[in-house]
Design a protein around this motif. Structure first.
Motif, PDB file in Angstrom:
ATOM      1  N   VAL A  75      -0.408   6.408  -0.083  1.00 16.32           N
ATOM      2  CA  VAL A  75       0.365   7.444  -0.788  1.00 16.32           C
ATOM      3  C   VAL A  75       0.846   6.911  -2.131  1.00 16.32           C
ATOM      4  O   VAL A  75       0.728   7.572  -3.167  1.00 16.32           O
ATOM      5  CB  VAL A  75       1.546   7.937   0.077  1.00 16.32           C
ATOM      6  N   ASP A  76       1.379   5.706  -2.120  1.00 16.51           N
ATOM      7  CA  ASP A  76       1.893   5.077  -3.333  1.00 16.51           C
ATOM      8  C   ASP A  76       0.767   4.888  -4.363  1.00 16.51           C
ATOM      9  O   ASP A  76       0.968   5.097  -5.559  1.00 16.51           O
ATOM     10  CB  ASP A  76       2.529   3.731  -2.972  1.00 16.51           C
ATOM     11  N   SER A  77      -0.389   4.512  -3.894  1.00 16.27           N
ATOM     12  CA  SER A  77      -1.523   4.281  -4.791  1.00 16.27           C
ATOM     13  C   SER A  77      -1.970   5.554  -5.493  1.00 16.27           C
ATOM     14  O   SER A  77      -2.354   5.520  -6.661  1.00 16.27           O
ATOM     15  CB  SER A  77      -2.689   3.667  -4.022  1.00 16.27           C
ATOM     16  N   GLU A  78      -1.935   6.668  -4.777  1.00 16.32           N
ATOM     17  CA  GLU A  78      -2.291   7.948  -5.399  1.00 16.32           C
ATOM     18  C   GLU A  78      -1.366   8.230  -6.588  1.00 16.32           C
ATOM     19  O   GLU A  78      -1.811   8.677  -7.648  1.00 16.32           O
ATOM     20  CB  GLU A  78      -2.206   9.090  -4.380  1.00 16.32           C
ATOM     21  N   GLU A  79      -0.072   7.965  -6.400  1.00 15.30           N
ATOM     22  CA  GLU A  79       0.898   8.165  -7.479  1.00 15.30           C
ATOM     23  C   GLU A  79       0.621   7.218  -8.642  1.00 15.30           C
ATOM     24  O   GLU A  79       0.697   7.609  -9.810  1.00 15.30           O
ATOM     25  CB  GLU A  79       2.323   7.960  -6.946  1.00 15.30           C
ATOM     26  N   ARG A  80       0.284   5.996  -8.335  1.00  9.99           N
ATOM     27  CA  ARG A  80      -0.001   5.013  -9.393  1.00  9.99           C
ATOM     28  C   ARG A  80      -1.247   5.414 -10.193  1.00  9.99           C
ATOM     29  O   ARG A  80      -1.290   5.231 -11.403  1.00  9.99           O
ATOM     30  CB  ARG A  80      -0.142   3.626  -8.797  1.00  9.99           C
TER      31      ARG A  80
ATOM     32  N   VAL B  72       2.485   2.099   9.206  1.00 12.79           N
ATOM     33  CA  VAL B  72       3.330   2.722   8.177  1.00 12.79           C
ATOM     34  C   VAL B  72       3.061   2.066   6.826  1.00 12.79           C
ATOM     35  O   VAL B  72       2.991   2.741   5.800  1.00 12.79           O
ATOM     36  CB  VAL B  72       4.825   2.614   8.559  1.00 12.79           C
ATOM     37  N   LEU B  73       2.895   0.755   6.838  1.00 14.18           N
ATOM     38  CA  LEU B  73       2.572   0.041   5.598  1.00 14.18           C
ATOM     39  C   LEU B  73       1.257   0.544   5.006  1.00 14.18           C
ATOM     40  O   LEU B  73       1.172   0.799   3.799  1.00 14.18           O
ATOM     41  CB  LEU B  73       2.486  -1.467   5.868  1.00 14.18           C
TER      42      LEU B  73
ATOM     43  N   ILE C 176     -13.023   3.197  -2.141  1.00 15.94           N
ATOM     44  CA  ILE C 176     -13.553   2.309  -1.098  1.00 15.94           C
ATOM     45  C   ILE C 176     -12.406   1.753  -0.252  1.00 15.94           C
ATOM     46  O   ILE C 176     -12.457   1.761   0.977  1.00 15.94           O
ATOM     47  CB  ILE C 176     -14.384   1.167  -1.726  1.00 15.94           C
ATOM     48  N   VAL C 177     -11.372   1.275  -0.923  1.00 17.69           N
ATOM     49  CA  VAL C 177     -10.217   0.716  -0.218  1.00 17.69           C
ATOM     50  C   VAL C 177      -9.567   1.778   0.668  1.00 17.69           C
ATOM     51  O   VAL C 177      -9.176   1.492   1.806  1.00 17.69           O
ATOM     52  CB  VAL C 177      -9.198   0.110  -1.223  1.00 17.69           C
ATOM     53  N   ARG C 178      -9.482   3.011   0.172  1.00 13.44           N
ATOM     54  CA  ARG C 178      -8.900   4.098   0.965  1.00 13.44           C
ATOM     55  C   ARG C 178      -9.673   4.277   2.264  1.00 13.44           C
ATOM     56  O   ARG C 178      -9.082   4.396   3.340  1.00 13.44           O
ATOM     57  CB  ARG C 178      -8.893   5.405   0.175  1.00 13.44           C
ATOM     58  N   ILE C 179     -10.999   4.296   2.179  1.00  7.85           N
ATOM     59  CA  ILE C 179     -11.829   4.453   3.380  1.00  7.85           C
ATOM     60  C   ILE C 179     -11.595   3.297   4.349  1.00  7.85           C
ATOM     61  O   ILE C 179     -11.431   3.497   5.552  1.00  7.85           O
ATOM     62  CB  ILE C 179     -13.320   4.553   2.992  1.00  7.85           C
ATOM     63  N   LEU C 180     -11.554   2.077   3.823  1.00  7.58           N
ATOM     64  CA  LEU C 180     -11.338   0.905   4.672  1.00  7.58           C
ATOM     65  C   LEU C 180      -9.954   0.929   5.325  1.00  7.58           C
ATOM     66  O   LEU C 180      -9.801   0.595   6.498  1.00  7.58           O
ATOM     67  CB  LEU C 180     -11.532  -0.381   3.865  1.00  7.58           C
ATOM     68  N   PHE C 181      -8.936   1.353   4.554  1.00  7.09           N
ATOM     69  CA  PHE C 181      -7.584   1.436   5.108  1.00  7.09           C
ATOM     70  C   PHE C 181      -7.489   2.528   6.166  1.00  7.09           C
ATOM     71  O   PHE C 181      -6.822   2.346   7.180  1.00  7.09           O
ATOM     72  CB  PHE C 181      -6.558   1.694   3.995  1.00  7.09           C
TER      73      PHE C 181
ATOM     74  N   GLN D 179      -0.157  -7.714   9.655  1.00  6.21           N
ATOM     75  CA  GLN D 179      -0.047  -7.199  11.027  1.00  6.21           C
ATOM     76  C   GLN D 179       0.959  -8.027  11.818  1.00  6.21           C
ATOM     77  O   GLN D 179       1.801  -7.474  12.530  1.00  6.21           O
ATOM     78  CB  GLN D 179      -1.399  -7.295  11.740  1.00  6.21           C
ATOM     79  N   ASP D 180       0.861  -9.337  11.689  1.00  5.72           N
ATOM     80  CA  ASP D 180       1.771 -10.222  12.421  1.00  5.72           C
ATOM     81  C   ASP D 180       3.215  -9.997  12.005  1.00  5.72           C
ATOM     82  O   ASP D 180       4.109  -9.967  12.849  1.00  5.72           O
ATOM     83  CB  ASP D 180       1.404 -11.694  12.191  1.00  5.72           C
ATOM     84  N   VAL D 181       3.434  -9.847  10.716  1.00  5.36           N
ATOM     85  CA  VAL D 181       4.792  -9.689  10.197  1.00  5.36           C
ATOM     86  C   VAL D 181       5.337  -8.289  10.484  1.00  5.36           C
ATOM     87  O   VAL D 181       6.480  -8.129  10.915  1.00  5.36           O
ATOM     88  CB  VAL D 181       4.828  -9.969   8.678  1.00  5.36           C
ATOM     89  N   MET D 182       4.518  -7.281  10.248  1.00  6.02           N
ATOM     90  CA  MET D 182       4.980  -5.893  10.337  1.00  6.02           C
ATOM     91  C   MET D 182       4.987  -5.348  11.769  1.00  6.02           C
ATOM     92  O   MET D 182       5.681  -4.379  12.047  1.00  6.02           O
ATOM     93  CB  MET D 182       4.117  -4.991   9.452  1.00  6.02           C
ATOM     94  N   GLU D 183       4.163  -5.909  12.624  1.00  6.69           N
ATOM     95  CA  GLU D 183       4.030  -5.473  14.012  1.00  6.69           C
ATOM     96  C   GLU D 183       3.824  -3.963  14.096  1.00  6.69           C
ATOM     97  O   GLU D 183       2.866  -3.444  13.553  1.00  6.69           O
ATOM     98  CB  GLU D 183       5.225  -5.948  14.834  1.00  6.69           C
TER      99      GLU D 183
END
Length: 117
Positions: free
Chosen positions: A31-36, A24-25, A103-108, A15-19
């Motif tokens: 999206v990238d994870s679904e492809e993986r 978007v990150l 689980i990670v998807r829900i948290l994100f 968060q600090d770096v990306m502001e």
């Protein structure tokens, strides 16, 4: 947020770096994870140990970068399965990866909701 699934310190640093680009990150990771996941399933269905290893390695890296440590650990195990060509172990591990990613998807998505403008 559950630190067992996501490292809140890593997310805070991102968060600090990306502001303003932080949301978007989060979206890009999902999206990238679904492809993986598709690549993992495809490699398993084709009994392709090499591509299974490559896909798991790549997914492991992106999970580590966003603090999804449990998911990264599962990907590491799957990477080793590919390296050792123990494809009989892949289906169960891929299921574990998919469950943890759910689980990670829900948290994100919950994290993402904090940044709606």
């Amino acid at each position: 947020m559950s630190d067992i699934h996501l490292d809140s310190a890593v997310l805070a640093a991102l968060q600090d770096v990306m502001e303003d680009e932080y949301p978007v990150l989060l979206d890009t990771f999902l999206v990238d994870s679904e492809e993986r996941l598709l690549l993992l399933r495809q490699a398993q269905q084709e009994a392709d140990a090499h591509n299974l290893r490559l896909a798991a390695h790549s997914f492991k890296g992106s999970c580590s970068n966003v603090g999804a440590n449990m998911l990264a650990g599962l990907c590491k195990q799957l990477e080793e399965v590919g390296r050792r060509e123990q494809l009989d172990l892949a289906p169960e591990l891929i299921e574990q990866v998919e469950r943890e990613f759910a689980i990670v998807r829900i948290l994100f998505k919950s994290e993402r909701q904090r940044y709606r403008r």
